[in-house]
Design a protein around this motif. Sequence first.
Motif, PDB file in Angstrom:
ATOM      1  N   ILE A  27       0.847  -1.187   0.000  1.00 18.93           N
ATOM      2  CA  ILE A  27       0.000   0.000   0.000  1.00 18.93           C
ATOM      3  C   ILE A  27       0.884   1.239   0.000  1.00 18.93           C
ATOM      4  CG2 ILE A  27      -1.756   1.315   1.277  1.00 18.93           C
ATOM      5  CD1 ILE A  27      -2.798  -1.385   0.256  1.00 18.93           C
ATOM      6  N   VAL A  28       0.481   2.227  -0.790  1.00 15.21           N
ATOM      7  CA  VAL A  28       1.160   3.515  -0.826  1.00 15.21           C
ATOM      8  C   VAL A  28       0.108   4.596  -0.583  1.00 15.21           C
ATOM      9  CG1 VAL A  28       2.285   5.170  -2.372  1.00 15.21           C
ATOM     10  CG2 VAL A  28       3.041   2.801  -2.349  1.00 15.21           C
ATOM     11  N   ASN A  42       3.857  13.657  -3.679  1.00 17.41           N
ATOM     12  CA  ASN A  42       4.853  12.696  -3.195  1.00 17.41           C
ATOM     13  C   ASN A  42       4.213  11.545  -2.443  1.00 17.41           C
ATOM     14  OD1 ASN A  42       7.184  14.325  -3.961  1.00 17.41           O
ATOM     15  ND2 ASN A  42       6.603  15.664  -2.274  1.00 17.41           N
ATOM     16  N   VAL A  43       4.974  10.471  -2.342  1.00 15.91           N
ATOM     17  CA  VAL A  43       4.583   9.344  -1.499  1.00 15.91           C
ATOM     18  C   VAL A  43       4.881   9.738  -0.055  1.00 15.91           C
ATOM     19  CG1 VAL A  43       5.118   6.959  -0.891  1.00 15.91           C
ATOM     20  CG2 VAL A  43       5.015   7.632  -3.296  1.00 15.91           C
ATOM     21  N   ILE A  44       3.908   9.566   0.831  1.00 10.68           N
ATOM     22  CA  ILE A  44       4.136   9.918   2.236  1.00 10.68           C
ATOM     23  C   ILE A  44       4.126   8.700   3.153  1.00 10.68           C
ATOM     24  CG2 ILE A  44       3.273  12.268   1.998  1.00 10.68           C
ATOM     25  CD1 ILE A  44       0.775  11.217   3.561  1.00 10.68           C
ATOM     26  N   ALA A  45       3.579   7.573   2.694  1.00 10.61           N
ATOM     27  CA  ALA A  45       3.575   6.354   3.509  1.00 10.61           C
ATOM     28  C   ALA A  45       3.599   5.151   2.580  1.00 10.61           C
ATOM     29  CB  ALA A  45       2.338   6.308   4.402  1.00 10.61           C
ATOM     30  N   VAL A  46       4.311   4.113   3.005  1.00 11.82           N
ATOM     31  CA  VAL A  46       4.374   2.873   2.223  1.00 11.82           C
ATOM     32  C   VAL A  46       4.464   1.701   3.188  1.00 11.82           C
ATOM     33  CG1 VAL A  46       6.887   3.026   1.957  1.00 11.82           C
ATOM     34  CG2 VAL A  46       5.583   1.675   0.342  1.00 11.82           C
ATOM     35  N   SER A  47       3.806   0.613   2.816  1.00 15.65           N
ATOM     36  CA  SER A  47       3.894  -0.611   3.605  1.00 15.65           C
ATOM     37  C   SER A  47       3.791  -1.811   2.674  1.00 15.65           C
ATOM     38  CB  SER A  47       2.769  -0.668   4.640  1.00 15.65           C
ATOM     39  OG  SER A  47       2.904  -1.834   5.429  1.00 15.65           O
ATOM     40  N   PHE A  49      10.056   4.160  -2.599  1.00 15.33           N
ATOM     41  CA  PHE A  49       8.887   5.032  -2.636  1.00 15.33           C
ATOM     42  C   PHE A  49       8.973   6.297  -1.789  1.00 15.33           C
ATOM     43  CE2 PHE A  49       7.020   0.878  -3.716  1.00 15.33           C
ATOM     44  CZ  PHE A  49       6.324   1.225  -4.862  1.00 15.33           C
ATOM     45  N   THR A  50       9.469   6.193  -0.573  1.00 12.33           N
ATOM     46  CA  THR A  50       9.354   7.286   0.394  1.00 12.33           C
ATOM     47  C   THR A  50       9.944   8.591  -0.140  1.00 12.33           C
ATOM     48  OG1 THR A  50       9.463   5.669   2.173  1.00 12.33           O
ATOM     49  CG2 THR A  50       9.796   7.961   2.784  1.00 12.33           C
ATOM     50  N   ASP A  51       9.117   9.637  -0.053  1.00 12.57           N
ATOM     51  CA  ASP A  51       9.472  11.003  -0.479  1.00 12.57           C
ATOM     52  C   ASP A  51       9.773  11.130  -1.974  1.00 12.57           C
ATOM     53  OD1 ASP A  51       9.117  12.056   2.077  1.00 12.57           O
ATOM     54  OD2 ASP A  51      11.185  11.588   2.645  1.00 12.57           O
TER      55      ASP A  51
END
Length: 181
Positions: free
Chosen positions: A74-75, A81-86, A93-95
């Motif tokens: 999940i993003v 921008n991408v603010i969370a990823v799991s 992904f991050t930032d």
Amino acid sequence: MKATGIVRRIDDLGRVVIPKEIRRTMRIREGDPLEIYTDRDGEVIFKKYSPIGELGNFAVQYADTLSKTTGCPIVITDKDNVIAVSGASKKDFTDKKISSEIEKVMTERGVFTKKGADNTRMPIIDGIDKYIASVVYPISSEGDIIGSVVFVTEDENKKVGEVEEKLAQVASGFLGKQMEE
């Protein structure tokens, strides 16, 4: 900080024009909120304000829970921008800036769902082909689009079911409501 060589004067109302080239590069659009910072050296810094970025840790926890429940990476993004990823490599992904395709889905207030082996390919980050979006659902708060919830896949042939679509819808609705409180 990077010098641009562009000089602008402040008008009698205290306004300054941000040059078109910088607005285009930084994806600053008319009506976008900007945060203003100052430092001890007398610098004034404008930074794009991300309302959903304020959810920070909460967005990460929500992405973690959704990823563990569904088994899908999940993003969560803001408008740029991408603010969370799991469930996927955080360093991929991050930032990072989101792809123009995802930005377009949000701008048009649409929803994207990958329906199997069709030719539709929705990259999440420009230049990274390993991951593609299987569901993109915009996050709306007080009528404004502020980001998106993205279900990620590495398998171009994977079909997305109604459950994933509904979960993305619920997640975007919940995150949008959190911004309104």
